[in-house]
Design a protein around this motif. Sequence first.
Motif, PDB file in Angstrom:
ATOM      1  N   GLU A   1      22.413  25.022  64.449  1.00 24.68           N
ATOM      2  CA  GLU A   1      22.973  26.235  63.867  1.00 24.68           C
ATOM      3  C   GLU A   1      21.968  26.923  62.946  1.00 24.68           C
ATOM      4  OE1 GLU A   1      26.530  24.876  61.931  1.00 24.68           O
ATOM      5  OE2 GLU A   1      27.674  24.823  63.801  1.00 24.68           O
TER       6      GLU A   1
ATOM      7  N   ASP B   1      19.327  28.542  65.069  1.00 26.42           N
ATOM      8  CA  ASP B   1      19.868  29.743  65.714  1.00 26.42           C
ATOM      9  C   ASP B   1      19.963  30.902  64.719  1.00 26.42           C
ATOM     10  OD1 ASP B   1      20.066  28.439  68.141  1.00 26.42           O
ATOM     11  OD2 ASP B   1      22.218  28.071  67.985  1.00 26.42           O
ATOM     12  N   ASN B   2      20.409  30.610  63.496  1.00 27.09           N
ATOM     13  CA  ASN B   2      20.500  31.650  62.464  1.00 27.09           C
ATOM     14  C   ASN B   2      19.121  32.183  62.106  1.00 27.09           C
ATOM     15  OD1 ASN B   2      23.281  31.485  62.302  1.00 27.09           O
ATOM     16  ND2 ASN B   2      23.264  30.061  60.591  1.00 27.09           N
TER      17      ASN B   2
ATOM     18  N   ASN C   1      16.446  32.118  63.966  1.00 25.35           N
ATOM     19  CA  ASN C   1      15.944  32.851  65.123  1.00 25.35           C
ATOM     20  C   ASN C   1      16.555  34.252  65.171  1.00 25.35           C
ATOM     21  OD1 ASN C   1      14.454  33.156  67.511  1.00 25.35           O
ATOM     22  ND2 ASN C   1      16.166  32.475  68.760  1.00 25.35           N
ATOM     23  N   SER C   2      17.847  34.334  64.933  1.00 25.78           N
ATOM     24  CA  SER C   2      18.529  35.626  64.930  1.00 25.78           C
ATOM     25  C   SER C   2      17.976  36.525  63.825  1.00 25.78           C
ATOM     26  CB  SER C   2      20.028  35.407  64.743  1.00 25.78           C
ATOM     27  OG  SER C   2      20.694  36.629  64.649  1.00 25.78           O
ATOM     28  N   ASN C   3      17.777  35.952  62.639  1.00 29.15           N
ATOM     29  CA  ASN C   3      17.229  36.716  61.519  1.00 29.15           C
ATOM     30  C   ASN C   3      15.813  37.193  61.819  1.00 29.15           C
ATOM     31  OD1 ASN C   3      19.555  36.385  60.025  1.00 29.15           O
ATOM     32  ND2 ASN C   3      18.777  34.636  58.880  1.00 29.15           N
TER      33      ASN C   3
ATOM     34  N   LYS D   1      14.498  37.758  64.807  1.00 24.14           N
ATOM     35  CA  LYS D   1      14.574  38.836  65.804  1.00 24.14           C
ATOM     36  C   LYS D   1      14.960  40.148  65.139  1.00 24.14           C
ATOM     37  CE  LYS D   1      15.642  36.057  69.867  1.00 24.14           C
ATOM     38  NZ  LYS D   1      16.661  35.696  70.861  1.00 24.14           N
ATOM     39  N   GLN D   2      15.914  40.100  64.220  1.00 30.14           N
ATOM     40  CA  GLN D   2      16.340  41.315  63.516  1.00 30.14           C
ATOM     41  C   GLN D   2      15.203  41.872  62.669  1.00 30.14           C
ATOM     42  OE1 GLN D   2      19.319  43.007  63.886  1.00 30.14           O
ATOM     43  NE2 GLN D   2      18.234  44.554  62.732  1.00 30.14           N
TER      44      GLN D   2
END
Length: 90
Positions: A53, A56-57, A59-61, A63-64
């Motif tokens: 988790e 994933d967080n 990675n998402s941050n 990408k943003q």
Amino acid sequence: MISLKNILLAGIGTAAYTYEKAVDIVDDMVKKGEITIKQGKELTDELKKRSVEGFDNANSNLKQTIMNIENMTQNELEEIKKKINELELK
């Protein structure tokens, strides 16, 4: 200058190392009889879940952040570079 890629790799390495050390601690606790095998497995599963988790967080941050950087104007990028250079001098 440190690249974004190196920062990401350092973060992944740190997370993997932390997970491995946590699993080692749980294994030692099981061996010493401080917790049961079942409790050890549950703890390890929870650690794995939280690690995934967290990755994933992150990675998402990331990408943003990359999308935000890609949408910046040249003036905004130059201003950020200037601020980074000022911070490096401190």
